[in-house]
Design an enzyme around this catalytic site. Structure first.
Site, PDB file in Angstrom:
ATOM      1  N   CYS A 270      12.057 -47.282 -54.463  1.00  0.00           N
ATOM      2  CA  CYS A 270      13.456 -47.308 -54.036  1.00  0.00           C
ATOM      3  C   CYS A 270      14.254 -46.110 -54.528  1.00  0.00           C
ATOM      4  O   CYS A 270      13.796 -45.286 -55.293  1.00  0.00           O
ATOM      5  CB  CYS A 270      14.111 -48.635 -54.372  1.00  0.00           C
ATOM      6  SG  CYS A 270      13.323 -50.005 -53.479  1.00  0.00           S
ATOM      7  N   ASP A 271      15.502 -46.082 -54.082  1.00  0.00           N
ATOM      8  CA  ASP A 271      16.264 -44.849 -53.927  1.00  0.00           C
ATOM      9  C   ASP A 271      16.493 -44.041 -55.194  1.00  0.00           C
ATOM     10  O   ASP A 271      16.243 -42.848 -55.228  1.00  0.00           O
ATOM     11  CB  ASP A 271      17.611 -45.176 -53.288  1.00  0.00           C
ATOM     12  CG  ASP A 271      17.465 -45.864 -51.937  1.00  0.00           C
ATOM     13  OD1 ASP A 271      16.582 -46.730 -51.815  1.00  0.00           O
ATOM     14  OD2 ASP A 271      18.225 -45.551 -51.024  1.00  0.00           O
ATOM     15  N   LYS A 272      17.039 -44.643 -56.243  1.00  0.00           N
ATOM     16  CA  LYS A 272      17.358 -43.887 -57.452  1.00  0.00           C
ATOM     17  C   LYS A 272      16.272 -44.051 -58.499  1.00  0.00           C
ATOM     18  O   LYS A 272      16.236 -43.310 -59.481  1.00  0.00           O
ATOM     19  CB  LYS A 272      18.696 -44.355 -58.053  1.00  0.00           C
ATOM     20  CG  LYS A 272      19.824 -44.427 -57.056  1.00  0.00           C
ATOM     21  CD  LYS A 272      19.983 -43.154 -56.259  1.00  0.00           C
ATOM     22  CE  LYS A 272      20.822 -43.350 -55.016  1.00  0.00           C
ATOM     23  NZ  LYS A 272      20.335 -44.369 -54.083  1.00  0.00           N
TER      24      LYS A 272
ATOM     25  N   CYS B 146      12.425 -50.421 -47.624  1.00  0.00           N
ATOM     26  CA  CYS B 146      12.815 -50.638 -46.223  1.00  0.00           C
ATOM     27  C   CYS B 146      12.026 -49.755 -45.254  1.00  0.00           C
ATOM     28  O   CYS B 146      11.774 -48.578 -45.522  1.00  0.00           O
ATOM     29  CB  CYS B 146      14.302 -50.433 -46.064  1.00  0.00           C
ATOM     30  SG  CYS B 146      15.292 -51.544 -47.095  1.00  0.00           S
TER      31      CYS B 146
ATOM     32  N   GLU C 237      27.143 -44.702 -51.286  1.00  0.00           N
ATOM     33  CA  GLU C 237      26.642 -44.484 -49.931  1.00  0.00           C
ATOM     34  C   GLU C 237      27.567 -45.163 -48.932  1.00  0.00           C
ATOM     35  O   GLU C 237      28.104 -46.234 -49.198  1.00  0.00           O
ATOM     36  CB  GLU C 237      25.223 -45.040 -49.792  1.00  0.00           C
ATOM     37  CG  GLU C 237      24.198 -44.238 -50.562  1.00  0.00           C
ATOM     38  CD  GLU C 237      22.775 -44.738 -50.370  1.00  0.00           C
ATOM     39  OE1 GLU C 237      21.856 -44.005 -50.735  1.00  0.00           O
ATOM     40  OE2 GLU C 237      22.600 -45.853 -49.862  1.00  0.00           O
TER      41      GLU C 237
ATOM     42  N   SER D 212      23.372 -43.336 -46.896  1.00  0.00           N
ATOM     43  CA  SER D 212      22.036 -43.917 -46.956  1.00  0.00           C
ATOM     44  C   SER D 212      21.086 -43.062 -46.126  1.00  0.00           C
ATOM     45  O   SER D 212      21.489 -42.412 -45.155  1.00  0.00           O
ATOM     46  CB  SER D 212      22.079 -45.339 -46.395  1.00  0.00           C
ATOM     47  OG  SER D 212      20.791 -45.779 -46.024  1.00  0.00           O
TER      48      SER D 212
END
Length: 554
Positions: free
Chosen positions: A119-121, A191, A444, A470
């Site tokens: 995931c993102d961070k 995702c 975001e 995002s």
């Protein structure tokens, strides 16, 4: 071995006793100690299976003659945090993750580490720690989620965010929304499109810090378990050979990673994370480098959100190694990777298992999806230090745009206007005071951009912010505007009705007002009061730097 500092010699008898208290034997004291850094939790879909990956990693470490020590970091789900005050915490968590890894690894003197982020961070936080520590390190990213199926069509979380706008404008029914809600996100994994999480997983592999194939091997695929075991075995070889993270991540491998990012059309958040990662590796990476490489690197696969394919399609086509084969002539091939081999050797050994899918899904340099890569960097009177857009997710007719500013001092105010149908075709929505300092936390803006798309305005409305987007955002959405509003950047001086000019091919973002008028507004501007005054975010606000430099601590 570094771990000798905690287990060798007369004076380390107390330390050995404490290690024996967790079950270690005298025999294990002679082996390399490996930190297994797991971001598993029960909140984030991308993380719920990481406990299984950790068991596989530890099995591999033991098979190769090492001793694993697992510990955890925090991990925030951007999707769940999206659209409310919780998103202020997402980007700041990156620094906290890197710091916590540094503290644990240094305190316990591990010889090497296997990172298990998703995931993102979380992925960039782990990689930042690897650069800071410079010990043998390998990453096992958790893998994408499979797309959900709704009405015989694949769907993902962005389908839901856009459905909110569609329902708000009565384009879908309550039942259709409920079906999307129930089925779009179908289980473990990050995702299913090429949003930030999967972009960063692919970038990690392209940097040489993951084994080939790791970036696109799906969360539910047994292949991911095998890669985890192999990564556990591989870290012992890296320790024995003394191959550290800074030997792998170099200026050349960063360029390789950016080229892959451009070719796959990845998230604009890489323009925040890669400079931050580079800084921890002792390397400079200016925002302009993304634009330079984008102009030289065509976009070769049309994945969600800009296209209609999912990560499972990229995986079927061969994933990152297949993309790097397409880019072979553009890459620095002699860089070292965690296989212990050069990128050239890895690619020469690689066989495309599904050549038909490969030809259908990944375009060639001679016939690309777009002539330029995914990210463009725009400059001008509204963004003197730069701004970022995913140009491959923009309709051609919106590549050049001029319209009146609709100005909002927070995401919530903008969202209220969008859902209240107060935004019209031709408008340019400006959301400010959402930058790293102003937010704080640089939220975001997926909720407003998805609502605009769901209402059918994506090809007639632009959105500009000193916040960020995002990886699931599509349309004429320009983020990372620097200097940010909270520091007195020009975006703080925009007024309702001012004409904003966007020229993506020309790399221009201008506020079309006379310079003397801008000067008068600048003199009258006063910094806003801080939005937070206590806790981690207050400390973050004081330390964080500009988005164009990766929003790193100064």
């Amino acid at each position: 071995m570094r771990s000798d500092n905690i287990k060798k010699g007369l004076e380390r008898a107390p330390h050995r006793s404490l290690l024996k208290a967790v079950g270690l034997t005298d025999e294990e004291m002679e082996l390399p100690f490996i930190g297994v850094i797991n971001s598993w939790n029960e909140v984030v879909p991308g993380h719920i299976h990481l406990d299984k990956l950790a068991e596989a990693v530890k099995a591999g470490i033991r098979m190769a003659g090492g001793v694993p020590f697992e510990f955890n970091t925090i991990g925030i789900c951007d999707g769940i945090a999206m659209g409310h005050t919780g998103m202020k915490n997402s980007l700041p968590s990156r620094e906290l993750i890197a710091d916590s890894i540094e503290l644990m690894v240094e305190a316990h003197q591990f010889d090497g580490m296997v990172m298990i982020p998703t995931c993102d961070k979380i992925v960039p936080g782990h990689l930042m720690a690897a650069g800071r520590l410079d010990i043998p390190a390998i990453a096992v990213t958790g893998g994408p989620m499979m797309p959900g199926i709704v009405g015989d069509e694949p769907r993902d979380v962005i389908s839901l965010f856009e459905a909110v706008g569609a329902r708000g404008s009565n384009k879908i029914s309550d039942l259709e929304l409920k079906n999307l809600e129930d089925c779009s996100c179908c289980g473990a994994g990050s995702c299913a499109g090429l949003f930030t999480a999967n972009t960063m997983a692919c970038v990690t592999e392209a940097l040489g810090l993951s084994l080939p194939g790791c970036g696109t091997a799906h969360a539910v695929d047994a292949r991911k378990i095998r890669i985890a075991k192999q990564s556990g075995m591989r870290i012992i070889e890296l320790v024995k050979k003394g191959i550290t993270a800074r030997q792998i991540v170099t200026a050349e491998s960063l360029d390789n990673a950016i080229r892959v990012d451009m070719a796959i059309g990845g998230s604009t958040n890489t323009a925040l994370h890669l400079p931050a990662i580079a800084s921890e590796f002792g390397l400079g990476l200016p925002l302009s480098r993304f634009d330079e490489l984008s102009k030289e690197t065509p976009h070769l696969i049309n994945l969600r959100p800009g296209g209609d394919r999912y990560l499972i399609d990229f995986e079927r086509a061969g994933g990152v190694p297949a993309m790097m084969l397409r880019l072979y002539e553009k890459l620095s091939l002699d860089v070292l990777t965690v296989t212990g081999k050069s990128l050239r050797e890895n690619l020469d050994d690689y066989t495309i298992i599904n050549p038909r899918a490969n030809k259908e899904i990944i375009a060639t340099l001679d016939s690309p999806v777009h002539a330029e890569g995914g990210i463009a960097v725009l400059y001008g009177s509204l963004a003197p230090r730069g701004s970022v857009i995913k140009q491959t997710a923009v309709n051609e007719k919106m590549l050049r745009f001029s319209g009146p500013a609709r100005v909002f001092d927070s995401e919530e105010l903008a969202m209220k206007a969008i859902m209240g149908k107060k935004i019209k075709p031709g408008d340019c929505v400006v959301i400010r005071y959402e930058g790293p300092k102003g937010g704080p936390g640089m939220r975001e803006m997926l909720s407003p951009t998805a609502a605009i798309a769901g209402m059918g305005l994506m090809d007639s409305v632009a959105l500009i912010t000193d916040g960020r987007f995002s990886g699931g955002t599509r349309g004429t959405c320009i983020g990372h505007v620097s200097t940010e509003a909270a520091e007195g950047g020009p975006i703080a001086l925009v007024r309702e009705g001012d004409i904003v000019e966007i020229d993506i091919p020309g790399r221009v973002l201008n506020l079309n007002i006379p310079e003397d008028e801008l000067g008068r507004r600048r003199k009258a501007w006063k910094p806003p009061a801080p939005r937070v005054t206590k806790g981690y975010l207050a400390r973050y606000q004081k330390q964080v730097g500009s988005a164009d430099r990766g929003a790193i601590f100064s």
